[in-house]
Design a protein around this motif. Structure first.
Motif, PDB file in Angstrom:
ATOM      1  N   ASP A   1     -78.668 -16.130  62.946  1.00  0.00           N
ATOM      2  CA  ASP A   1     -78.873 -17.267  62.765  1.00  0.00           C
ATOM      3  C   ASP A   1     -79.476 -17.744  63.965  1.00  0.00           C
ATOM      4  OD1 ASP A   1     -76.960 -17.980  60.666  1.00  0.00           O
ATOM      5  OD2 ASP A   1     -75.595 -18.546  61.945  1.00  0.00           O
ATOM      6  N   PRO A   2     -80.863 -18.830  64.048  1.00  0.00           N
ATOM      7  CA  PRO A   2     -81.698 -19.696  63.973  1.00  0.00           C
ATOM      8  C   PRO A   2     -81.394 -19.795  65.925  1.00  0.00           C
ATOM      9  CG  PRO A   2     -82.139 -20.297  62.012  1.00  0.00           C
ATOM     10  CD  PRO A   2     -80.576 -19.915  62.031  1.00  0.00           C
ATOM     11  N   ASP A   3     -80.653 -20.801  66.028  1.00  0.00           N
ATOM     12  CA  ASP A   3     -79.394 -20.353  67.177  1.00  0.00           C
ATOM     13  C   ASP A   3     -79.171 -19.899  68.054  1.00  0.00           C
ATOM     14  OD1 ASP A   3     -77.239 -20.298  65.319  1.00  0.00           O
ATOM     15  OD2 ASP A   3     -75.659 -21.499  67.143  1.00  0.00           O
ATOM     16  N   MET A   4     -78.555 -18.299  66.707  1.00  0.00           N
ATOM     17  CA  MET A   4     -78.746 -17.072  67.850  1.00  0.00           C
ATOM     18  C   MET A   4     -80.139 -16.299  68.465  1.00  0.00           C
ATOM     19  SD  MET A   4     -75.693 -17.067  68.958  1.00  0.00           S
ATOM     20  CE  MET A   4     -74.707 -15.178  68.776  1.00  0.00           C
TER      21      MET A   4
ATOM     22  N   LEU B   1     -81.587 -16.934  71.484  1.00  0.00           N
ATOM     23  CA  LEU B   1     -81.327 -16.712  72.648  1.00  0.00           C
ATOM     24  C   LEU B   1     -81.732 -15.364  73.070  1.00  0.00           C
ATOM     25  CD1 LEU B   1     -77.092 -16.517  72.153  1.00  0.00           C
ATOM     26  CD2 LEU B   1     -78.202 -18.508  73.949  1.00  0.00           C
ATOM     27  N   VAL B   2     -82.445 -14.606  71.507  1.00  0.00           N
ATOM     28  CA  VAL B   2     -83.265 -13.612  71.655  1.00  0.00           C
ATOM     29  C   VAL B   2     -84.329 -14.076  72.185  1.00  0.00           C
ATOM     30  CG1 VAL B   2     -84.344 -11.715  70.371  1.00  0.00           C
ATOM     31  CG2 VAL B   2     -82.383 -12.468  69.908  1.00  0.00           C
ATOM     32  N   HIS B   3     -85.094 -15.028  71.906  1.00  0.00           N
ATOM     33  CA  HIS B   3     -86.430 -15.516  71.779  1.00  0.00           C
ATOM     34  C   HIS B   3     -86.301 -16.294  73.609  1.00  0.00           C
ATOM     35  CE1 HIS B   3     -89.827 -18.632  70.444  1.00  0.00           C
ATOM     36  NE2 HIS B   3     -90.472 -17.903  71.693  1.00  0.00           N
ATOM     37  N   GLU B   4     -85.878 -16.291  74.363  1.00  0.00           N
ATOM     38  CA  GLU B   4     -85.528 -16.799  75.114  1.00  0.00           C
ATOM     39  C   GLU B   4     -85.769 -15.475  76.514  1.00  0.00           C
ATOM     40  OE1 GLU B   4     -82.853 -18.962  78.933  1.00  0.00           O
ATOM     41  OE2 GLU B   4     -82.158 -19.339  76.913  1.00  0.00           O
TER      42      GLU B   4
ATOM     43  N   GLU C   1     -74.769 -17.999  58.163  1.00  0.00           N
ATOM     44  CA  GLU C   1     -74.899 -19.228  57.186  1.00  0.00           C
ATOM     45  C   GLU C   1     -75.988 -19.542  56.435  1.00  0.00           C
ATOM     46  OE1 GLU C   1     -74.620 -22.345  59.694  1.00  0.00           O
ATOM     47  OE2 GLU C   1     -74.421 -21.881  61.922  1.00  0.00           O
ATOM     48  N   ALA C   2     -76.729 -19.639  56.468  1.00  0.00           N
ATOM     49  CA  ALA C   2     -77.986 -19.388  54.869  1.00  0.00           C
ATOM     50  C   ALA C   2     -77.178 -18.469  54.164  1.00  0.00           C
ATOM     51  CB  ALA C   2     -78.699 -19.114  55.406  1.00  0.00           C
ATOM     52  N   GLN C   3     -76.512 -17.414  54.156  1.00  0.00           N
ATOM     53  CA  GLN C   3     -75.867 -16.374  52.526  1.00  0.00           C
ATOM     54  C   GLN C   3     -74.593 -17.184  52.533  1.00  0.00           C
ATOM     55  OE1 GLN C   3     -76.161 -13.145  55.712  1.00  0.00           O
ATOM     56  NE2 GLN C   3     -78.385 -12.586  55.134  1.00  0.00           N
TER      57      GLN C   3
END
Length: 468
Positions: free
Chosen positions: A198-201, A204-207, A355-357
C-alpha cells in the motif's frame, strides 16, 4: 507393460525441470521418454539470485545453478539446449523446434508427445519507447540477461545507472549497483516505490532508499531512452527531467510468456497466463500441463485467479506436474501471495491482499498499522518495524499483512502466511504461541501487536455498525 510414453517439456528452468525430474524418479526410461527444450544457455538456476550476483554478494554465476544440463542428462532426461519450440500442434500431439545456433534454419524438427509440459516462464516488460533497444538497456529475467549486464559493467566504466521501475527487481538491482559503488537513480511512475505494498507502506521504503543513497524519483514516467553518438544509452528522459545513465535496467515487471499457448488455442486468463486445474493440467486438455511464471494461480484469500510469478510457486508446480505425469496424484491448492525482499538494510514483506485488492473483490475491511521493534526494546540493535494488517469487517478474518523494517522483519511475514492459509481471524492470531527471547522479539511479537489492534478495530467497527 504398456507402450513407452513421451513427455515433452518446453522450458528448462524451475517448473519444467522439476516436472521432468519428478516424473523420471517415478518412471524408468523404458516406460517414459522425457525430452526437454530450453532456448537459453542455462538451466535449473535461481533467477532470484541474479541481483546478488550482479552486486557481488554471490561470487560466481555457477553458484546460482542447481543442476547443469549434463547432470539432467545423466539422470535420463534428454535436455536440448539452445533449442526453441516454435509451434504446438495439439491435434497431431507434437511440437516444432529449431536450433538457435543453426543460422540457415535447416534443423527445424517435429517431436511427438503423449504429455506436454508448458513451462515457458515470463518476459520482462519492455515498453515501446524511443531508444529502448539501445545497447546498455537490460532486462534481468534470465542468467543470460545477468551475464550480458555484468559484461557491460566490466567492459565500460559505468558511473551512473538508472533503474526503471521500483518493484522487487527494481529495488534489488538498485541495491546491487550500490554495492558496486555506482550512483543509481530509480524512476517510478507511481506515487511510491513497491506497488506490491500500500502507498503508506511504500513511503517507508522510499524514505529508506533515499537514506541509503539511492536517488528515488516517484511520479516519473519514462518517455525516452537517450542515446549518444555511438548509439548506446546515455540517459533517460521523463517529464520531470533527464537522468544520466551509462546503463539502464528495466524493472517494470514481467508478463507470462504464453505466445505459443495462445497460438495453440489454449485458455488464458486476464493477465495472459495459462489457466489450469488444481492438478496443473491446462483446462480442457487431458495431456497438456503448465506451471511456473506462465500460469495464473488461485488466490486463496480473494478466491480469484491472479498472476504471481515466483520461483517458490514454480518449483511446487513442477513437483505436482511430475507426480501426475509419473502416474501418481498431486494438486496445487493455491497461494496467499507471500513475498519478501530487501533493499540495503531494509526488509520488505507482504502476504494476502492490499487495500486496493480487497476493494476490487468487494471485501469490506479494517486496516491498522503499528510500530514496534525487532527485538526487546532494551536489547542491543533493536530496530524499528512497521506492520500493517487488514481484517475483514464483522468476521475478523485476516486478509493481508505488510511489514517494513530492519533485520528480523521480513521473515515474520511467514506467521501471517500460515494464518491466512488456515483462514484464521485476527482474534485467533493474538493467541498464537510464538517463540520469545529478548534477542529475537519483544514479549508481544509485532505481528501479535498488529493482530491485537486489528481485533480491537473489528470489534469497534461492529459496535458502530450496530449503533452501540
Amino acid at each position: 507393460m504398456g507402450a513407452k510414453q513421451r513427455m515433452v517439456v518446453i522450458g528448462g528452468d524451475a517448473a519444467g525441470m522439476s516436472a521432468a525430474s519428478r516424473a523420471r524418479r517415478m518412471r524408468a526410461p523404458d516406460e517414459l521418454e522425457i525430452t526437454a527444450f530450453e532456448r537459453g544457455r542455462f538451466t535449473s538456476y535461481s533467477a532470484c539470485g541474479i541481483p546478488y550476483w550482479v552486486g557481488g554478494e554471490v561470487d560466481e554465476r555457477d553458484q546460482l545453478i542447481a543442476r547443469t544440463p549434463e547432470e539432467h542428462r545423466r539422470r535420463g532426461i534428454d535436455l536440448r539446449m539452445r533449442t526453441e519450440v516454435t509451434e504446438i500442434d495439439l491435434d497431431r500431439q507434437c511440437v516444432r523446434t529449431r536450433d538457435l545456433d543453426d543460422e540457415d534454419g535447416a534443423q527445424e524438427r517435429w517431436h511427438g508427445f503423449d504429455h506436454l509440459v508448458i513451462a515457458t516462464g515470463a518476459r520482462p516488460l519492455r515498453p515501446p519507447l524511443p531508444g529502448i533497444d539501445a545497447p546498455g538497456v537490460h532486462g534481468v529475467q534470465s542468467l543470460d540477461d545477468g551475464q550480458e549486464l555484468l559484461d557491460r559493467l566490466e567492459e565500460r566504466r559505468v558511473r551512473h545507472a538508472v533503474v526503471v521501475g521500483a518493484g522487487y527487481i527494481g529495488v534489488e538491482m538498485a541495491e546491487a549497483f550500490c554495492h558496486r559503488g555506482i550512483h543509481v537513480t530509480v524512476l517510478e511512475r507511481a506515487e511510491q516505490p513497491m506497488n506490491t505494498l500500500d502507498p503508506d507502506m511504500g513511503a517507508l521504503v522510499h524514505e529508506a532508499m533515499n537514506g541509503n543513497g539511492i536517488e528515488t524519483v516517484t511520479g516519473a514516467e519514462v518517455t525516452e531512452v537517450l542515446t549518444g553518438t555511438d548509439g548506446a544509452v546515455r540517459g533517460v528522459a521523463t517529464a520531470k527531467g533527464e537522468y544520466p545513465a551509462d546503463v539502464v535496467v528495466l524493472g517494470l515487471g514481467v508478463r507470462p510468456e504464453t505466445g505459443l499457448a495462445r497460438d495453440a488455442g489454449l485458455p488464458l486468463g486476464e493477465s495472459g497466463g495459462l489457466l489450469t486445474d488444481l492438478a496443473m493440467r491446462v483446462r480442457g486438455q487431458e495431456n497438456v500441463w503448465a506451471g511456473g511464471d506462465c500460469v495464473e494461480v488461485l488466490d486463496l484469500v480473494s478466491g480469484r485467479e491472479r498472476y504471481i510469478p515466483l520461483g517458490t510457486h514454480a518449483n511446487k508446480h513442477g513437483q505436482v506436474i511430475g507426480r501426475n505425469v509419473g502416474g501418481g496424484f498431486a494438486t496445487f491448492p493455491g497461494v496467499v501471495g507471500t513475498a519478501v525482499s530487501r533493499v540495503c538494510d531494509l526488509e520488505i514483506a507482504r502476504t494476502g491482499l492490499l487495500e486496493a485488492q480487497a476493494r476490487e473483490v468487494g471485501l469490506q475491511y479494517v486496516a491498522v498499522t503499528i510500530r514496534s521493534t525487532s527485538r526487546a526494546g532494551y536489547y542491543p540493535r533493536a530496530a524499528p518495524m512497521h506492520v500493517k494488517m487488514l481484517a475483514e469487517r464483522r468476521t475478523g478474518r485476516l486478509l493481508g499483512v505488510q511489514i517494513v523494517g530492519r533485520e528480523g522483519a521480513g521473515k515474520r511475514v511467514d506467521i501471517a502466511a500460515v494464518a491466512l492459509t488456515a483462514g484464521m481471524t485476527v482474534e485467533q492470531i493474538t493467541a498464537l504461541d510464538l517463540g520469545y527471547a529478548p534477542p529475537f522479539s519483544p514479549v508481544w511479537d509485532p505481528v501479535l501487536v498488529a493482530a491485537r489492534k486489528a481485533a480491537g478495530a473489528v470489534a469497534e467497527d461492529a459496535r458502530e455498525a450496530d449503533g452501540g
